[in-house]
Design a protein around this motif. Structure first.
Motif, PDB file in Angstrom:
ATOM      1  N   LEU A   1     -91.400  50.867 -44.035  1.00  0.00           N
ATOM      2  CA  LEU A   1     -90.392  49.803 -44.013  1.00  0.00           C
ATOM      3  C   LEU A   1     -89.611  49.833 -42.706  1.00  0.00           C
ATOM      4  O   LEU A   1     -88.421  50.118 -42.659  1.00  0.00           O
ATOM      5  CB  LEU A   1     -89.460  49.948 -45.212  1.00  0.00           C
ATOM      6  N   THR A   2     -90.291  49.539 -41.650  1.00  0.00           N
ATOM      7  CA  THR A   2     -89.674  49.486 -40.334  1.00  0.00           C
ATOM      8  C   THR A   2     -89.361  48.035 -39.979  1.00  0.00           C
ATOM      9  O   THR A   2     -89.703  47.104 -40.712  1.00  0.00           O
ATOM     10  CB  THR A   2     -90.628  50.070 -39.287  1.00  0.00           C
ATOM     11  N   ALA A   3     -88.736  47.847 -38.836  1.00  0.00           N
ATOM     12  CA  ALA A   3     -88.435  46.490 -38.374  1.00  0.00           C
ATOM     13  C   ALA A   3     -89.727  45.703 -38.200  1.00  0.00           C
ATOM     14  O   ALA A   3     -89.774  44.493 -38.469  1.00  0.00           O
ATOM     15  CB  ALA A   3     -87.662  46.546 -37.061  1.00  0.00           C
ATOM     16  N   GLU A   4     -90.781  46.383 -37.761  1.00  0.00           N
ATOM     17  CA  GLU A   4     -92.073  45.724 -37.580  1.00  0.00           C
ATOM     18  C   GLU A   4     -92.601  45.177 -38.898  1.00  0.00           C
ATOM     19  O   GLU A   4     -93.103  44.053 -38.974  1.00  0.00           O
ATOM     20  CB  GLU A   4     -93.071  46.713 -36.990  1.00  0.00           C
ATOM     21  N   VAL A   5     -92.466  45.976 -39.956  1.00  0.00           N
ATOM     22  CA  VAL A   5     -92.963  45.549 -41.263  1.00  0.00           C
ATOM     23  C   VAL A   5     -92.133  44.391 -41.805  1.00  0.00           C
ATOM     24  O   VAL A   5     -92.678  43.428 -42.359  1.00  0.00           O
ATOM     25  CB  VAL A   5     -92.944  46.731 -42.252  1.00  0.00           C
ATOM     26  N   VAL A   6     -90.827  44.473 -41.644  1.00  0.00           N
ATOM     27  CA  VAL A   6     -89.960  43.389 -42.106  1.00  0.00           C
ATOM     28  C   VAL A   6     -90.309  42.092 -41.383  1.00  0.00           C
ATOM     29  O   VAL A   6     -90.413  41.018 -41.992  1.00  0.00           O
ATOM     30  CB  VAL A   6     -88.476  43.744 -41.888  1.00  0.00           C
ATOM     31  N   LEU A   7     -90.521  42.179 -40.066  1.00  0.00           N
ATOM     32  CA  LEU A   7     -90.912  41.002 -39.294  1.00  0.00           C
ATOM     33  C   LEU A   7     -92.265  40.470 -39.768  1.00  0.00           C
ATOM     34  O   LEU A   7     -92.455  39.248 -39.883  1.00  0.00           O
ATOM     35  CB  LEU A   7     -90.970  41.349 -37.808  1.00  0.00           C
ATOM     36  N   SER A   8     -93.185  41.376 -40.072  1.00  0.00           N
ATOM     37  CA  SER A   8     -94.505  40.957 -40.549  1.00  0.00           C
ATOM     38  C   SER A   8     -94.393  40.206 -41.877  1.00  0.00           C
ATOM     39  O   SER A   8     -95.078  39.200 -42.091  1.00  0.00           O
ATOM     40  CB  SER A   8     -95.414  42.182 -40.716  1.00  0.00           C
ATOM     41  N   ILE A   9     -93.535  40.687 -42.758  1.00  0.00           N
ATOM     42  CA  ILE A   9     -93.338  40.018 -44.046  1.00  0.00           C
ATOM     43  C   ILE A   9     -92.778  38.617 -43.841  1.00  0.00           C
ATOM     44  O   ILE A   9     -93.221  37.648 -44.469  1.00  0.00           O
ATOM     45  CB  ILE A   9     -92.411  40.850 -44.949  1.00  0.00           C
ATOM     46  N   LEU A  10     -91.817  38.495 -42.944  1.00  0.00           N
ATOM     47  CA  LEU A  10     -91.222  37.183 -42.660  1.00  0.00           C
ATOM     48  C   LEU A  10     -92.258  36.227 -42.063  1.00  0.00           C
ATOM     49  O   LEU A  10     -92.319  35.048 -42.436  1.00  0.00           O
ATOM     50  CB  LEU A  10     -90.029  37.335 -41.717  1.00  0.00           C
ATOM     51  N   LEU A  11     -93.080  36.739 -41.139  1.00  0.00           N
ATOM     52  CA  LEU A  11     -94.128  35.913 -40.548  1.00  0.00           C
ATOM     53  C   LEU A  11     -95.144  35.479 -41.601  1.00  0.00           C
ATOM     54  O   LEU A  11     -95.606  34.332 -41.603  1.00  0.00           O
ATOM     55  CB  LEU A  11     -94.834  36.679 -39.428  1.00  0.00           C
ATOM     56  N   LEU A  12     -95.480  36.399 -42.497  1.00  0.00           N
ATOM     57  CA  LEU A  12     -96.448  36.078 -43.546  1.00  0.00           C
ATOM     58  C   LEU A  12     -95.914  34.986 -44.466  1.00  0.00           C
ATOM     59  O   LEU A  12     -96.623  34.029 -44.799  1.00  0.00           O
ATOM     60  CB  LEU A  12     -96.770  37.341 -44.345  1.00  0.00           C
ATOM     61  N   LEU A  13     -94.655  35.111 -44.860  1.00  0.00           N
ATOM     62  CA  LEU A  13     -94.050  34.102 -45.729  1.00  0.00           C
ATOM     63  C   LEU A  13     -93.977  32.750 -45.027  1.00  0.00           C
ATOM     64  O   LEU A  13     -94.263  31.701 -45.632  1.00  0.00           O
ATOM     65  CB  LEU A  13     -92.656  34.556 -46.155  1.00  0.00           C
TER      66      LEU A  13
END
Length: 231
Positions: free
Chosen positions: A15-27
């Motif tokens: 749960l890093t900033a990279e993962v959070v950004l990836s989740i937002l991009l996916l959504l």
């Protein structure tokens, strides 16, 4: 208990900033894709497509000499180019010792081609009837746009994240966008096809990155557990 705790810590570490950004991009990508699908197949709206064609048709009439460069650019997301590139680039990465990055390209490209064909079959949208280039197959989403985002997007991420060349990322992404624009210019796709291809490619690329990241993380945890058990 120690093994369970180790796994929990490993998962939390994802749960890093990279993962959070990836989740937002996916959504965002999923949201855009399904919005476009609704516009095209539920609302039966052609307003966006007609607006986009009006713009590119104006460019073509104002500068007829653009046709040659446009046809050249569009080939950089065609299968005759992408298939060799999808083999050569991973081979070079393997040779340089970047095994994980090589697998990312291979999985992203192979899965992207299959996913695009599956989506085309599901939505079954015919291509525009006034195409300026001989094309085959179905229209939604654009394979060129989808594969351009996957291939050049993957290269952009590798350049910025792994090879410390962030200056390469923007030109690569702009190149992918330009390829998508050529599909509308040539009337081989509707603008909604291209935008859906961009969204689908981005979503798939995020899924592949997340999946490989989790796989390598799990592999690392298992190796560490094996070391502990041997001690």
């Amino acid at each position: 208990m120690n093994r369970f705790t180790t796994r929990i810590v490993a998962l939390i570490g994802l749960l890093t900033a990279e993962v959070v950004l990836s989740i937002l991009l996916l959504l965002a990508a999923f949201g855009l894709f399904f919005y476009l699908a609704r516009v095209v197949f539920v609302e039966n709206s052609v307003a966006l497509d007609q607006w986009a064609w009006g713009i590119v048709d104006g460019w073509r009439h104002a500068a007829p000499g653009l046709m040659g460069p446009v046809r050249f650019v569009t080939t950089f997301a065609a299968l005759p180019f992408l298939l060799p590139a999808g083999l050569v680039v991973p081979a070079l990465l393997f040779w340089r010792g970047h095994r994980r990055e090589a697998w990312e390209i291979v999985v992203a490209m192979a899965g992207g081609i299959l996913l695009n064909q599956l989506l085309k079959t599901i939505f079954n949208r015919p291509r525009p009837s006034d195409a300026l280039l001989n094309t085959y197959g179905l229209s939604f989403p654009s394979g060129h746009a989808m594969m351009a985002v996957i291939f050049y997007g993957a290269l952009a991420w590798l350049a910025a994240r792994h090879f410390r060349r962030p200056g390469w990322a923007v030109p690569l992404l702009l190149w992918a966008g330009l390829i998508g624009l050529t599909r509308v210019y040539l009337h081989v796709h509707y603008a909604t096809d291209v935008l859906a291809g961009f969204a689908g490619g981005l979503a798939w690329l995020v899924v592949v990155r997340a999946g490989l990241r989790f796989f390598w993380k799990e592999e690392k945890v298992l190796l560490e557990e094996g070391e502990v058990m041997r001690k």
